[in-house]
Design an enzyme around this catalytic site. Structure first.
Site, PDB file in Angstrom:
ATOM      1  CG  HIS A   1      -2.734   8.212  -0.780  1.00  9.67           C
ATOM      2  ND1 HIS A   1      -2.306   8.368   0.523  1.00  9.67           N
ATOM      3  CD2 HIS A   1      -3.013   6.893  -0.922  1.00  9.67           C
ATOM      4  CE1 HIS A   1      -2.329   7.208   1.137  1.00  9.67           C
ATOM      5  NE2 HIS A   1      -2.756   6.290   0.289  1.00  9.67           N
TER       6      HIS A   1
ATOM      7  CE  LYS B   1       0.823   4.599  -3.828  1.00 15.39           C
ATOM      8  NZ  LYS B   1      -0.404   4.966  -3.105  1.00 15.39           N
TER       9      LYS B   1
ATOM     10  CB  CYS C   1      -2.714   2.024  -3.542  1.00 14.75           C
ATOM     11  SG  CYS C   1      -3.523   3.386  -2.697  1.00 14.75           S
TER      12      CYS C   1
ATOM     13  CE  LYS D   1      -6.890   3.348  -0.323  1.00 13.04           C
ATOM     14  NZ  LYS D   1      -5.759   4.245  -0.018  1.00 13.04           N
TER      15      LYS D   1
ATOM     16  CG  ASP E   1      -4.810   4.154  -6.868  1.00 11.10           C
ATOM     17  OD1 ASP E   1      -5.753   4.947  -6.646  1.00 11.10           O
ATOM     18  OD2 ASP E   1      -3.856   4.017  -6.083  1.00 11.10           O
ATOM     19  CG  ASN E   2      -7.877   3.037  -4.632  1.00 15.94           C
ATOM     20  OD1 ASN E   2      -6.715   2.629  -4.542  1.00 15.94           O
ATOM     21  ND2 ASN E   2      -8.284   4.131  -4.014  1.00 15.94           N
TER      22      ASN E   2
ATOM     23  CG  ASP F   1      -2.621   7.240  -4.638  1.00 18.28           C
ATOM     24  OD1 ASP F   1      -3.525   6.465  -4.316  1.00 18.28           O
ATOM     25  OD2 ASP F   1      -1.481   7.202  -4.138  1.00 18.28           O
ATOM     26  CG  ASP F   2      -6.512   6.967  -2.287  1.00 20.76           C
ATOM     27  OD1 ASP F   2      -6.360   5.886  -2.876  1.00 20.76           O
ATOM     28  OD2 ASP F   2      -6.220   7.122  -1.086  1.00 20.76           O
TER      29      ASP F   2
ATOM     30  CG  HIS G   1       2.344   0.969  -3.013  1.00 20.58           C
ATOM     31  ND1 HIS G   1       1.027   1.237  -2.727  1.00 20.58           N
ATOM     32  CD2 HIS G   1       2.830   0.344  -1.900  1.00 20.58           C
ATOM     33  CE1 HIS G   1       0.717   0.818  -1.525  1.00 20.58           C
ATOM     34  NE2 HIS G   1       1.801   0.265  -0.990  1.00 20.58           N
TER      35      HIS G   1
END
Length: 515
Positions: free
Chosen positions: A220, A132, A75, A297, A278-279, A35-36, A134
């Site tokens: 994140h 996660k 995300c 991001k 994810d990004n 994540d991130d 989301h």
């Protein structure tokens, strides 16, 4: 005659043996999503201050993608693309939800769009998700209702990493039931439950293959790490970077625990393992790094969408390979289905034939991204970037990976070509079904507040008038209602904030990417 029969038998036996080789047995599938995580935050991309040996081992045992892309620069839509194998815009999933309490009532992947876990479960897989989610909060849209036999994690976009944290403490759930007894640092806990699922599955002696989706919330925000993890980095003096390093180390250790578990059970050879982010990294918030890429991001520059991306499958993919053609998150979905013997009409491609050399073409001639008024297109090595209120920009990535040289003026025909390609793609997509919602534009429960742009401007002007004690039309730090950010509001540094400077500041902060 006997020699012919003997030869036939030998050929039949060889064929039978091949049909029972590891390539003919449905592989286990493990998809690990960071994540991130920044493009330059892993050793395989040259990171020096934060070792990531376990993540790097996936590339060493398989393939590293230099041009691996997320489906979206934030995300939630990116995860929707992975789980469906499609451009998420096809079903209106274009924006993050915002906090769960304020999310639009229709937020989530629709029930009529099949997810990877649902398809694999139908094919006989035992399915597990940890981490996660989301991509849906309402009943019927949660992990245990979308194909996962086992789920442990949280439904929202972010939460504290500590058992009891000071903020973003969204609940943890096991199969839809709130779980309040977590005692470990969350990244460690996610590794624990993933390993336990694999151990229990193997102990049961089942012939069923398994699918694990390990979706970290690391790295994140919030920036939270244990002293144990931070203590590994005594040479990092920047406090934020040190915490970020600890979070990254925890995630890498968690990846290592899963890989070791596969090996311990003799499943390493025939398990397809993907790892990507994810990004891109939100550099200013967490110290994540995307160099040599431009941006971060939430942006359509490479730093927002090009991510660490790697895969291993010893039974099906050669080791130690570098693949330099563009691939995307939804390719993970389709590759997994193809490995399981399933087909899906989708936007993604099965990457295995391209990686083992049986296909000589490239998976994608073009790729597209859209987030409200901003969009991008990559066609071959050319990249179109369109940002709200700015002229379209054109870059040649093979010669300018950092997107420093806008060629729109010198290559107008190429610009028109990419604009036309994007317009064709865009016409096939749905309009967004919701916008990001929080307390600034919605009520708890998701009902939108009606507030015009004109009213917002009047609200700021009214606040200035009310607090402008000397009525000089500008505000000193003592008069301003948020002294901590005054230096950012005072753009020209003259010690006063004008109405124009205040409005410019709020336009900037409200356009920053959020969950």
């Amino acid at each position: 005659m006997r020699s012919i029969i003997a030869l036939f038998c030998l050929l039949w036996l060889a064929s039978a043996e091949a049909s029972h080789s590891t390539n003919s047995v449905k592989p286990n599938i493990v998809v690990i999503l960071a994540d991130d995580l920044g493009y330059a935050d892993v050793g395989m991309h040259g990171c020096k201050d934060i070792p990531t040996p376990h993540i790097d081992s996936i590339a060493a045992n398989g393939v590293r993608f230099t041009d691996g892309y997320a489906n979206h620069p934030v995300c939630s839509p990116s995860r929707a693309g992975l789980l469906t194998g499609r451009y998420q815009h096809r079903f209106g999933f274009e924006h993050n939800s915002g906090p769960e309490d304020y999310a639009a009532s229709n937020f989530g992947i629709p029930r009529d769009v099949p997810l990877l876990a649902e398809r694999l479960k139908e094919a006989g897989y035992a399915t597990c998700m940890v981490g996660k989610w989301h991509v849906g909060f309402k009943p019927g849209l949660r992990p245990h209702e979308r194909g996962f036999d086992y789920f442990y994690g949280f439904h929202s976009g972010a939460r504290t990493f500590y058992p009891v944290g000071p903020r973003q403490n969204n609940p943890l759930y096991r199969n839809g039931i709130e779980f309040k007894d977590e005692s470990e640092y969350l990244t460690d806990a996610f590794a624990r439950d993933t390993v336990q699922f694999i151990d229990k599955h193997m102990a049961a002696g089942s012939d069923r293959p398994f699918f694990v989706y390990l979706a970290f919330n690391a790295v994140h925000a919030p920036l939270e790490a244990t002293e144990e993890y931070e203590s590994r980095f005594p040479k990092i003096k920047d406090a934020k970077r040190k915490t970020y390093a600890g979070m990254t180390a925890a995630m890498d250790d968690a990846v290592g625990r899963v890989l070791k578990t596969l090996k311990r059970h003799g499943q390493e050879r025939n398990t397809l393992v993907f790892f990507y982010s994810d990004n891109g990294g939100p550099t200013y918030q967490t110290t994540s790094r995307n160099d040599p890429l431009r941006g971060f991001k939430g942006q359509m520059f490479e730093g927002g969408i090009r991510v660490p991306f790697t895969v291993q499958w010893p039974a099906g993919i050669p080791a130690g390979t570098i693949y330099r053609h563009p691939v995307m998150g939804f390719d993970v979905h389709v590759t997994a289905l193809a490995a399981a013997g399933l087909k899906l009409e989708s936007d993604g491609k099965d990457l295995v034939p391209f990686l083992n050399g049986s296909k000589k073409a490239v998976p994608h001639q073009s790729l597209f991204w859209r987030a409200g008024a901003n969009h991008a297109a990559r066609v071959g090595d050319w990249k179109l970037v369109s940002e709200r209120g700015k002229p379209d920009a054109l870059f040649h990535l093979a010669e300018d990976i950092g997107e420093q040289h806008d060629l729109a003026a010198t290559r107008p025909n190429k610009l028109k070509e990419l604009q036309a390609a994007y317009e064709v793609w865009d016409a096939k997509m749905e309009k967004p079904r919701w916008i990001r919602q929080d307390r600034n534009n919605a009520e708890p429960g998701g009902k939108l507040l009606v507030q015009s742009r004109k009213k917002k401007k009047q609200t700021i002007k009214g606040a200035v008038t009310k607090r402008d004690k000397d009525s000089d039309g500008k505000m000193s730090k003592d008069e301003y209602w948020e002294p901590a950010v005054f230096s950012k509001v005072d753009a020209n540094g003259d010690g006063f904030a004008t109405l124009e400077e205040i409005r410019a500041y709020y336009r900037k902060v409200t356009s920053q990417p959020k969950n």
